[in-house]
Design a protein around this motif. Structure first.
Motif, PDB file in Angstrom:
ATOM      1  N   ALA A   1       0.828  -1.210   0.000  1.00  0.00           N
ATOM      2  CA  ALA A   1       0.000   0.000   0.000  1.00  0.00           C
ATOM      3  C   ALA A   1       0.861   1.258   0.000  1.00  0.00           C
ATOM      4  CB  ALA A   1      -0.928  -0.006   1.212  1.00  0.00           C
ATOM      5  N   LYS A   2       2.011   1.180   0.646  1.00  0.00           N
ATOM      6  CA  LYS A   2       2.935   2.316   0.733  1.00  0.00           C
ATOM      7  C   LYS A   2       4.265   1.883   0.155  1.00  0.00           C
ATOM      8  CE  LYS A   2       4.542   5.735   4.127  1.00  0.00           C
ATOM      9  NZ  LYS A   2       4.462   6.123   5.567  1.00  0.00           N
ATOM     10  N   VAL A   3       4.768   2.652  -0.813  1.00  0.00           N
ATOM     11  CA  VAL A   3       5.993   2.248  -1.502  1.00  0.00           C
ATOM     12  C   VAL A   3       6.977   3.412  -1.564  1.00  0.00           C
ATOM     13  CG1 VAL A   3       4.750   0.576  -2.932  1.00  0.00           C
ATOM     14  CG2 VAL A   3       5.124   2.902  -3.800  1.00  0.00           C
ATOM     15  N   ARG A   4       8.216   3.076  -1.838  1.00  0.00           N
ATOM     16  CA  ARG A   4       9.233   4.076  -2.142  1.00  0.00           C
ATOM     17  C   ARG A   4       9.492   4.064  -3.650  1.00  0.00           C
ATOM     18  NH1 ARG A   4      11.132   1.912   2.728  1.00  0.00           N
ATOM     19  NH2 ARG A   4      11.423   3.462   4.390  1.00  0.00           N
ATOM     20  N   ALA A   5       9.785   5.229  -4.161  1.00  0.00           N
ATOM     21  CA  ALA A   5      10.079   5.352  -5.584  1.00  0.00           C
ATOM     22  C   ALA A   5      11.314   6.211  -5.764  1.00  0.00           C
ATOM     23  CB  ALA A   5       8.894   5.968  -6.323  1.00  0.00           C
ATOM     24  N   MET A   6      12.019   5.967  -6.834  1.00  0.00           N
ATOM     25  CA  MET A   6      13.162   6.804  -7.181  1.00  0.00           C
ATOM     26  C   MET A   6      12.854   7.549  -8.467  1.00  0.00           C
ATOM     27  SD  MET A   6      17.124   5.839  -8.087  1.00  0.00           S
ATOM     28  CE  MET A   6      17.623   5.553  -6.390  1.00  0.00           C
ATOM     29  N   ALA A   7      12.987   8.856  -8.412  1.00  0.00           N
ATOM     30  CA  ALA A   7      12.763   9.651  -9.612  1.00  0.00           C
ATOM     31  C   ALA A   7      13.839   9.350 -10.646  1.00  0.00           C
ATOM     32  CB  ALA A   7      12.767  11.127  -9.264  1.00  0.00           C
ATOM     33  N   PRO A   8      13.485   9.290 -11.918  1.00  0.00           N
ATOM     34  CA  PRO A   8      14.506   9.064 -12.950  1.00  0.00           C
ATOM     35  C   PRO A   8      15.447  10.261 -13.063  1.00  0.00           C
ATOM     36  CG  PRO A   8      12.389   9.570 -13.940  1.00  0.00           C
ATOM     37  CD  PRO A   8      12.138   9.415 -12.475  1.00  0.00           C
ATOM     38  N   LYS A   9      16.584  10.048 -13.654  1.00  0.00           N
ATOM     39  CA  LYS A   9      17.519  11.142 -13.903  1.00  0.00           C
ATOM     40  C   LYS A   9      17.008  11.966 -15.080  1.00  0.00           C
ATOM     41  CE  LYS A   9      22.410  12.097 -14.865  1.00  0.00           C
ATOM     42  NZ  LYS A   9      22.088  13.090 -15.916  1.00  0.00           N
ATOM     43  N   VAL A  10      16.881  13.266 -14.887  1.00  0.00           N
ATOM     44  CA  VAL A  10      16.386  14.146 -15.944  1.00  0.00           C
ATOM     45  C   VAL A  10      17.307  15.350 -16.079  1.00  0.00           C
ATOM     46  CG1 VAL A  10      13.990  13.431 -15.568  1.00  0.00           C
ATOM     47  CG2 VAL A  10      14.866  15.473 -14.409  1.00  0.00           C
ATOM     48  N   ASP A  11      17.384  15.856 -17.294  1.00  0.00           N
ATOM     49  CA  ASP A  11      18.142  17.081 -17.566  1.00  0.00           C
ATOM     50  C   ASP A  11      17.220  18.271 -17.767  1.00  0.00           C
ATOM     51  OD1 ASP A  11      20.661  15.769 -17.487  1.00  0.00           O
ATOM     52  OD2 ASP A  11      20.272  14.993 -19.514  1.00  0.00           O
ATOM     53  N   GLU A  12      15.947  18.004 -17.924  1.00  0.00           N
ATOM     54  CA  GLU A  12      14.921  19.050 -17.981  1.00  0.00           C
ATOM     55  C   GLU A  12      13.668  18.515 -17.314  1.00  0.00           C
ATOM     56  OE1 GLU A  12      13.144  18.165 -22.436  1.00  0.00           O
ATOM     57  OE2 GLU A  12      14.724  19.671 -22.227  1.00  0.00           O
ATOM     58  N   THR A  13      12.755  19.404 -16.981  1.00  0.00           N
ATOM     59  CA  THR A  13      11.567  19.002 -16.229  1.00  0.00           C
ATOM     60  C   THR A  13      10.728  17.998 -17.022  1.00  0.00           C
ATOM     61  OG1 THR A  13      11.498  21.120 -15.068  1.00  0.00           O
ATOM     62  CG2 THR A  13       9.472  19.831 -15.088  1.00  0.00           C
ATOM     63  N   GLU A  14      10.366  16.885 -16.381  1.00  0.00           N
ATOM     64  CA  GLU A  14       9.574  15.829 -16.996  1.00  0.00           C
ATOM     65  C   GLU A  14       8.448  15.417 -16.057  1.00  0.00           C
ATOM     66  OE1 GLU A  14      10.178  14.887 -19.991  1.00  0.00           O
ATOM     67  OE2 GLU A  14      12.336  14.964 -20.406  1.00  0.00           O
ATOM     68  N   THR A  15       7.446  14.708 -16.592  1.00  0.00           N
ATOM     69  CA  THR A  15       6.366  14.165 -15.772  1.00  0.00           C
ATOM     70  C   THR A  15       6.400  12.648 -15.797  1.00  0.00           C
ATOM     71  OG1 THR A  15       4.781  14.246 -17.612  1.00  0.00           O
ATOM     72  CG2 THR A  15       4.847  16.156 -16.131  1.00  0.00           C
ATOM     73  N   VAL A  16       6.056  12.061 -14.656  1.00  0.00           N
ATOM     74  CA  VAL A  16       5.980  10.609 -14.513  1.00  0.00           C
ATOM     75  C   VAL A  16       4.627  10.280 -13.892  1.00  0.00           C
ATOM     76  CG1 VAL A  16       7.000   8.565 -13.451  1.00  0.00           C
ATOM     77  CG2 VAL A  16       8.481  10.449 -14.184  1.00  0.00           C
TER      78      VAL A  16
END
Length: 480
Positions: A437-452
């Motif tokens: 129900a509760k998870v950890r996530a890692m944001a991807p590496k980005v060089d400009e603003t992106e949406t996930v």
């Protein structure tokens, strides 16, 4: 005095923010207005099948019109009485549906919105003197003081809609015509006469979802396709016999057998169901009704087809591809794991949800004949994490769905995943563990603003298993 004035300004600003937040919340949860143009007949009964299912969701939509129209094969004979017949069977079980959810309209209310288009083929039914009860009805609904969009599902020919637009452009001022047309949202199940292409060419600002060209090339075919690697028995004749046609009351009994394909029109209104996944103003986010992207398709005009295929003159919402790996339950260790098959294609944008929306249909058919305690009902998905958050590149953050519950007291199965095609980021985002129900996530590496886009899928352990969703849109900014 100055301090008091500042306090008043702050209080006023907070009130405005609260009001706007309330309005956004209401818009997300509100019922969608819907008019259906249907070529329902006795020769190809898939429209009748779709209408049976639609009536079971009539409490989640404001059905404001059911208009009998023609198609490429049959423009002369319209069947409004067949629509009324199905509504009559629905009326017999409507009281039982109300034991499970509020808001199901009476048969009389639905009969009042049954209308008839013009019995002519395509553009032969558009122009001076070609108004019909159906086209007049759409205009009347557009003119009502209701600021919600008016969705038009086109299950057959579209000339009733074309006449509506022709009449508005001819009789209204440019400003008023623009206002009325801006309220329309079209989801067409392919082009079934020559008026669809005319509409898109002559009304370039009209919101239009469609798979132009041959029927077999349409996204909506994912509703019925037998696709290796997916659970296909949920669209088999045997499944419908057991879960719909037999021992499910008068509405199930009138559900016709399959002739060519099953419920080809159904994705158009599944797209509008408020299940936590669907977002009708964003076709590229994905839903039970498929996922679509905004571009000008390169139609192959050399292909011979029952309707001449023409080149599109402007961008439309049309076929998009998903890459999907099904999950399976494991006997030991992590309870949900990836299957061994990965599928790519535009039809997958519908078929990836098929087991879930078929179970939902089966449960609602149970509602036709069962008491509340005997049937299953969908889980309530309530998020702790806001629907939109902002993080930095490679930042670790949490997604929390621990407030979810089930009205029947059933156990819940959680599964988080990154719906990569719905966001702008091309690098997949990692989740661990995905089935909590509760998870950890890692944001991807980005060089400009992106949406996930992260989707939480919550499934109960009732029979049949029912699923609802939550979507969290994460804006990922480059690390400073």
């Amino acid at each position: 005095m100055i301090i008091q004035q500042q306090i008043k300004k702050i209080v006023f600003a907070l009130a405005i923010i609260a009001s706007l937040s309330f309005q956004v919340f209401c818009q997300e949860g509100q019922k969608q207005r819907l008019i259906v143009l249907t070529d329902l007949d006795y020769f190809e009964p898939d429209d009748a099948q779709s209408l049976v299912r639609l009536l079971l969701y009539s409490n989640q939509l404001d059905i404001e019109g059911l208009i009998a129209t023609g198609n490429a094969e049959n423009a002369d004979d319209l069947y409004p009485d067949y629509i009324r017949k199905i509504i009559g069977e629905y009326d017999k079980i409507q009281a039982n549906l109300l034991k499970h959810e509020d808001g199901f309209p009476t048969g009389k209310e639905l009969l009042n919105v049954v209308k008839v288009g013009i019995p002519l083929y395509g553009m032969e039914g558009v122009g001076e003197g070609k108004d019909s009860e159906g086209s007049d009805w759409i205009i009347a609904k557009l003119e009502e003081k209701d600021e919600r969009p008016l969705w038009i599902n086109v299950w057959g020919g579209s000339n009733t809609l074309a006449q509506t637009l022709w009449k508005i452009k001819k009789t209204e001022s440019e400003k008023e015509a623009k206002r009325l047309i801006s309220k329309l949202r079209i989801y067409a199940i392919s082009d079934q006469d020559d008026s669809g292409a005319w509409i898109r060419k002559n009304f370039p600002d009209l919101f239009y979802i469609v798979s132009p060209g041959r029927y077999q090339d349409g996204t909506w075919v994912g509703m019925m396709s037998v696709i290796p690697g997916l659970k296909n028995d949920v669209v088999s004749n045997f499944w419908f016999a057991e879960n719909v046609q037999q021992a499910h009351g008068s509405l199930g009994a009138i559900y016709p057998n399959v002739v060519f394909g099953v419920e080809g029109d159904t994705p158009s209104f599944l797209y509008l169901i408020n299940n936590g996944l669907n977002s009708p103003e964003h076709p590229d986010w994905g839903s039970w009704g498929g996922r679509y992207e905004y571009y000008t398709p390169d139609n192959d005009t050399t292909v011979e087809w029952r309707i001449p295929i023409v080149q599109e003159t402007r961008p439309i919402w049309t076929n998009a591809e998903d890459t999907y790996t099904p999950t399976v339950e494991a006997p030991y260790g992590m309870s949900i794991v990836n299957d061994t098959t990965t599928i790519t294609g535009d039809k997958v944008t519908v078929s990836r949800w098929r087991e879930e929306f078929q179970n939902d249909f089966a449960a609602r058919m149970d509602w036709c004949v069962k008491e509340y305690e005997e049937a299953n009902h969908p889980p309530d998905v309530e998020m702790v994490t806001p629907k939109e958050i902002t993080v930095k590149s490679r930042e670790i953050f949490q997604l929390d769905g621990t407030k979810c519950s089930d009205p029947d007291g059933d156990g819940l199965i959680y599964y988080w995943f990154n719906y990569q095609e719905a966001g702008s980021c091309k690098e997949p985002a990692r989740l661990f563990p995905p089935n909590s129900a509760k998870v950890r996530a890692m944001a991807p590496k980005v060089d400009e603003t992106e949406t996930v886009h992260f989707i939480l899928k919550v499934t109960d352990r009732g029979t049949p298993r029912l699923t609802r969703y939550a979507r969290v849109i994460v804006t990922v900014e480059p690390a400073k």
